[in-house]
Design a protein around this motif. Structure first.
Motif, PDB file in Angstrom:
ATOM      1  N   LYS A 154       0.648  -1.283  -0.036  1.00  0.00           N
ATOM      2  CA  LYS A 154      -0.227  -0.040   0.058  1.00  0.00           C
ATOM      3  C   LYS A 154       0.889   1.160  -0.272  1.00  0.00           C
ATOM      4  N   ALA A 155       2.060   1.201   0.294  1.00  0.00           N
ATOM      5  CA  ALA A 155       3.049   2.458   0.286  1.00  0.00           C
ATOM      6  C   ALA A 155       3.347   2.764  -0.714  1.00  0.00           C
ATOM      7  N   ILE A 156       3.194   1.682  -1.946  1.00  0.00           N
ATOM      8  CA  ILE A 156       3.647   2.089  -3.183  1.00  0.00           C
ATOM      9  C   ILE A 156       2.307   2.170  -4.321  1.00  0.00           C
ATOM     10  N   SER A 157       2.114   3.367  -4.706  1.00  0.00           N
ATOM     11  CA  SER A 157       1.123   3.570  -5.614  1.00  0.00           C
ATOM     12  C   SER A 157       1.050   2.887  -7.008  1.00  0.00           C
ATOM     13  N   LEU A 158      -0.015   2.164  -7.281  1.00  0.00           N
ATOM     14  CA  LEU A 158      -0.029   1.501  -8.681  1.00  0.00           C
ATOM     15  C   LEU A 158      -1.149   2.221  -9.543  1.00  0.00           C
ATOM     16  N   SER A 159      -1.357   3.530  -9.343  1.00  0.00           N
ATOM     17  CA  SER A 159      -2.423   3.799  -9.834  1.00  0.00           C
ATOM     18  C   SER A 159      -2.335   4.040 -11.488  1.00  0.00           C
ATOM     19  N   ASP A 160      -1.461   4.201 -12.200  1.00  0.00           N
ATOM     20  CA  ASP A 160      -1.189   4.241 -13.659  1.00  0.00           C
ATOM     21  C   ASP A 160      -0.639   2.792 -13.907  1.00  0.00           C
ATOM     22  N   LEU A 161      -0.989   1.845 -13.265  1.00  0.00           N
ATOM     23  CA  LEU A 161      -0.654   0.507 -13.653  1.00  0.00           C
ATOM     24  C   LEU A 161      -1.767  -0.664 -13.472  1.00  0.00           C
ATOM     25  N   VAL A 162      -1.665  -1.708 -14.211  1.00  0.00           N
ATOM     26  CA  VAL A 162      -2.613  -2.740 -14.039  1.00  0.00           C
ATOM     27  C   VAL A 162      -2.121  -3.874 -12.909  1.00  0.00           C
ATOM     28  N   GLU A 163      -2.787  -4.335 -12.133  1.00  0.00           N
ATOM     29  CA  GLU A 163      -2.450  -5.327 -11.150  1.00  0.00           C
ATOM     30  C   GLU A 163      -3.171  -6.524 -11.422  1.00  0.00           C
ATOM     31  N   GLU A 164      -2.423  -7.720 -11.413  1.00  0.00           N
ATOM     32  CA  GLU A 164      -3.300  -9.002 -11.609  1.00  0.00           C
ATOM     33  C   GLU A 164      -2.684  -9.740 -10.473  1.00  0.00           C
ATOM     34  N   PRO A 165      -3.396 -10.155  -9.472  1.00  0.00           N
ATOM     35  CA  PRO A 165      -3.186 -10.835  -8.429  1.00  0.00           C
ATOM     36  C   PRO A 165      -2.629 -12.316  -8.726  1.00  0.00           C
ATOM     37  N   LEU A 166      -1.539 -12.856  -8.077  1.00  0.00           N
ATOM     38  CA  LEU A 166      -0.958 -14.087  -8.298  1.00  0.00           C
ATOM     39  C   LEU A 166      -1.447 -15.272  -7.302  1.00  0.00           C
ATOM     40  N   PHE A 167      -0.716 -14.785  -6.005  1.00  0.00           N
ATOM     41  CA  PHE A 167      -0.797 -15.691  -4.814  1.00  0.00           C
ATOM     42  C   PHE A 167      -0.209 -15.072  -3.667  1.00  0.00           C
ATOM     43  N   SER A 168      -0.695 -15.564  -2.460  1.00  0.00           N
ATOM     44  CA  SER A 168       0.003 -15.019  -1.231  1.00  0.00           C
ATOM     45  C   SER A 168       1.001 -15.878  -0.743  1.00  0.00           C
ATOM     46  N   CYS A 169       1.719 -15.472   0.135  1.00  0.00           N
ATOM     47  CA  CYS A 169       2.730 -16.340   0.646  1.00  0.00           C
ATOM     48  C   CYS A 169       3.507 -15.962   1.668  1.00  0.00           C
ATOM     49  N   SER A 170       3.649 -16.869   2.748  1.00  0.00           N
ATOM     50  CA  SER A 170       4.368 -16.542   4.161  1.00  0.00           C
ATOM     51  C   SER A 170       5.718 -16.330   4.040  1.00  0.00           C
ATOM     52  N   PHE A 171       6.198 -15.592   4.786  1.00  0.00           N
ATOM     53  CA  PHE A 171       7.744 -15.083   4.834  1.00  0.00           C
ATOM     54  C   PHE A 171       8.112 -15.491   6.327  1.00  0.00           C
ATOM     55  N   GLY A 172       9.417 -15.771   6.433  1.00  0.00           N
ATOM     56  CA  GLY A 172      10.077 -16.147   7.655  1.00  0.00           C
ATOM     57  C   GLY A 172      11.443 -15.721   7.542  1.00  0.00           C
ATOM     58  N   VAL A 173      12.198 -15.890   8.899  1.00  0.00           N
ATOM     59  CA  VAL A 173      13.641 -15.501   8.831  1.00  0.00           C
ATOM     60  C   VAL A 173      14.425 -17.023   8.617  1.00  0.00           C
ATOM     61  N   ILE A 174      15.297 -16.790   7.558  1.00  0.00           N
ATOM     62  CA  ILE A 174      16.092 -18.011   7.076  1.00  0.00           C
ATOM     63  C   ILE A 174      17.440 -17.975   7.668  1.00  0.00           C
ATOM     64  N   ALA A 175      17.863 -19.160   7.612  1.00  0.00           N
ATOM     65  CA  ALA A 175      19.408 -19.245   8.414  1.00  0.00           C
ATOM     66  C   ALA A 175      19.875 -20.759   7.479  1.00  0.00           C
ATOM     67  N   ARG A 176      21.047 -21.221   7.743  1.00  0.00           N
ATOM     68  CA  ARG A 176      21.455 -22.228   7.394  1.00  0.00           C
ATOM     69  C   ARG A 176      20.996 -23.549   8.310  1.00  0.00           C
TER      70      ARG A 176
END
Length: 309
Positions: A154-176
């Motif tokens: 929401k912090a980046i405006s897409l007013s002049d662009l077309v947006e086609e949703p693809l999917f949602s994804c969980s994020f986490g802190v990754i380590a070796r």
């Protein structure tokens, strides 16, 4: 205005602005300097204004020139797209497409879609650019990319662009696997860790950084930033860095045995991925075909489907 500039006028003007001088523009276009000068004078006569003037640094644009320059770039880009589209319609084996994506290596559906396109368009030129939304959007808006796949914010405006949703994804802190902090359960335990995070002036990762490292919280190491997954992998595996990653990595055979996600009690915000392109852009048949394949492969991707459950 009694007449419009020709494409030659526009190409000459763009060449001068791109190369910084009439001499360099003439060399780039394999033209003589008098020819470039003549077309510039004709263009200024047609418009009735002065577009540029000589300076110690070469050529500088007037206010009229600065106003005219982005329009010229847009017009020529659309003409190039029109020619490419006609060429593709007449010969489906040719064409070009350029697109950007964040976490390119993680998403198998993109490589599958590209493989299909290469079978149908065996002579097509495909260019891929990896980066985050805040870094790539200016390239898209300037017409240098056909589309972009990444996390919307929401912090980046897409007013002049077309947006086609693809999917949602969980994020986490990754380590070796085997990292000393692999079993940490709170962010407080990770304050002393070394971190590698994507560059982002705004958007999802900028929001995450504020969440992970609130103002006033002291860090023992400065945060290293970049947009290379290869560099991130090396730092995580060889130098015990931590980073943020889509949890879809758990479903990639070549990566799941090397990395782990730290089981933090704090949950990171879900990332919502979309395919984005310019509203005013006419997508060529090749670009449309690739977008269609990306949607199809995304719907069939096992990792994506598991993330939606």
């Amino acid at each position: 205005m009694s007449r419009l500039p020709t494409t030659t006028h526009l190409r000459m003007f763009r060449a001068i602005t791109q190369h910084g001088s009439i001499r360099a523009a003439a060399k780039a276009l394999n033209q003589t300097q008098p020819n470039i000068n003549r077309y510039l004078r004709e263009l200024e006569a047609i418009l009735g204004v002065k577009l540029m003037f000589g300076s110690t640094q070469g050529i500088a644009l007037t206010d009229f020139g600065r106003c005219f320059e982005p329009r010229v770039a847009s017009v020529l880009r659309e003409l190039e797209l029109a020619l490419a589209e006609i060429q593709q319609v007449s010969n489906l084996q040719q064409g070009s497409v350029s697109f950007g994506c964040s976490h390119l290596k993680v998403f198998k559906f993109i490589s599958n879609a590209v493989s299909t396109v290469q079978k149908v368009y065996p002579q097509a030129n495909l260019s891929l650019y990896e980066g985050q939304q805040s870094e790539v959007l200016p390239l898209l808006q300037a017409g240098k990319l056909d589309f972009f796949i990444g996390i919307t914010s929401k912090a980046i405006s897409l007013s002049d662009l077309v947006e086609e949703p693809l999917f949602s994804c969980s994020f986490g802190v990754i380590a070796r696997q085997g990292h000393p902090l692999a079993h940490a359960t709170s962010m407080a335990e990770l304050r002393a860790a070394k971190w590698y995070l994507p560059i982002a002036d705004a958007g999802y990762y900028n929001e995450l950084e504020s969440l992970l490292f609130p103002v006033g919280v002291k860090m023992q190491h400065s945060i290293l930033k970049g947009d290379s997954i290869t560099v991130a992998e090396h730092l995580i595996l060889k130098a015990d860095y931590l980073s943020i990653s889509p949890m879809m990595i758990k479903y990639i055979d070549s990566m799941k045995d090397l990395f782990c996600f730290i089981p933090l009690k704090e949950k990171l915000p879900v990332g919502h991925y979309s395919l984005i392109y310019r509203q005013q852009s006419s997508l060529t048949p090749l670009v449309q075909f690739l977008i269609k394949e990306i949607h199809k492969e995304c719907r069939n991707d096992i990792a994506v489907n598991k993330e939606q459950m």
